[in-house]
Structures are given as structure tokens and as C-alpha cells.
Design a protein around this motif. Structure first.
Motif: not given
Length: 198
Positions: A71, A73-74, A134-138, A140
Motif C-alpha cells: 500500500d 497510496g497509489d 483501502a483505496a476506496r476508503d482513501q 481513490q
């Protein structure tokens, strides 16, 4: 005694892998594996009730080259990294041909199919879904996007090329897949904004 049993089990799986690479799974037999490993065939059958389950265990001992997602962040970069590793793993020996044979055997043997799903497919799926979540929660990904469907769309093209067309899974192809998927997964404009431009 336990160490000796473990050594014998490892020797049998090594023999199964070596023979499968030499003659192909279709010609693999318990008798030949036993002879190569230097044990009786009953020793093999005590551990594995079928050659398919023996083959499954043997294939899954091979290094899977770290298919867990980071993870950074991208989300796109992280998915690309794992998809590229998977494509490299499945696109060449020993994993590629052996895994194709394993998928083929799973179509005929429900026990092999269930074990393959439980021990390889499900963990890979869970890892990908966790990274997508995790990406959805961030922020993205669109919050309403179906992540299970996204997982299937991301993996489907790779299996299609591996098992059906046998075309190479290049970096360019992976980028095309990611671009197509993320066009539908990216956050959308405010859904409450119904303003139209005239």
C-alpha cells in the motif's frame, strides 16, 4: 521419525514436480513418482489419495514471488506491480505450464478444485480485495463500485490470455486492463449535482 516423514514427503513432491516438467501432468503416475522418490507407491497413497492432490501440493511449494499487495497510496501502481509479477510468474516455466495443468485438473477433480480455491485463489482474492477496499476508503475509488466485480475484471483478462489465447501478458497489456477498469472505478463527480450546461 517426524523429520524422516517430512523428508520423505518433500522427496515425493520434488519427484512429482520433476516428472511433471519432463513428461507433463497427463502422463504423470503415482507409480513413476514413487519410483523417482525411492519409495513404495503405498507410501505416496498414504499421503495423497490422488495424483491430482499430490500435484497440487507439489505446485504450491514453488516460490510465488511475493504476490501480496503493498500500500504505497497509489492503487493503480500497487495493482500493476502485483499483476506484472503474476504475469511473469505464470508466463514462464516452471509455474506457467504447471499451473495450467493444475487448472485443467481442477476442472475434472472437485477435490483439487476446492483445495486450489482454498489455498491459492481465495488468499490472492482476499489480498486484492483488501487493497481495493483501502483505496476506496482513501477516496481513490468510487464508493459505490462493486469491489468483487472489480477483482474479477482485473484477473479475468490474465486468465483469458494464460488459458485460452496463450498470448503474452505484457506490461502494455496490463496497463490497458488497468486503464479500462479504472475508467469505471474512479470517483465520479458529485451525484447530487444535477446542473446541466446549455
Amino acid at each position: 521419525m517426524t523429520d524422516r516423514r517430512a523428508d520423505r514427503t518433500e522427496a515425493i513432491m520434488r519427484a512429482a514436480l520433476a516428472l511433471a516438467q519432463e513428461v507433463g501432468f497427463a502422463k504423470l503416475s503415482i507409480e513413476a513418482v514413487a519410483a523417482r522418490a525411492g519409495v513404495g507407491k503405498h507410501t505416496v497413497y498414504r499421503r495423497w489419495p490422488s495424483r491430482g492432490l499430490l500435484f497440487l501440493d507439489a505446485v504450491l511449494t514453488l516460490d510465488q514471488h511475493g504476490l501480496a499487495h503493498r500500500d504505497t497510496g497509489d492503487i493503480v501502481a500497487d495493482l500493476r506491480e502485483v499483476m506484472t509479477r503474476a504475469a511473469d510468474l505464470l508466463g514462464r516455466p516452471p509455474w506457467g505450464p504447471l499451473y495450467q495443468d493444475l487448472i485443467g485438473e481442477a476442472q475434472h477433480d472437485p477435490q483439487v478444485a476446492a483445495a486450489l480455491n482454498q489455498r491459492f485463489i481465495e488468499p490472492q482474492t482476499a489480498d486484492t480485495l483488501a487493497r481495493l477496499r483501502a483505496a476506496r476508503d482513501q477516496g481513490q475509488l468510487d464508493p459505490d463500485f462493486d469491489l468483487d466485480l472489480a477483482m474479477e475484471i482485473l484477473s479475468g483478462p490474465l486468465y483469458f490470455r494464460l488459458l485460452i489465447t496463450q498470448q503474452p501478458m505484457t506490461d502494455t497489456y496490463i496497463d490497458r486492463v488497468l486503464h479500462a477498469v479504472f475508467a469505471g472505478m474512479s470517483p465520479r463527480p458529485d451525484k447530487g449535482d444535477t446542473t446541466t450546461t446549455r
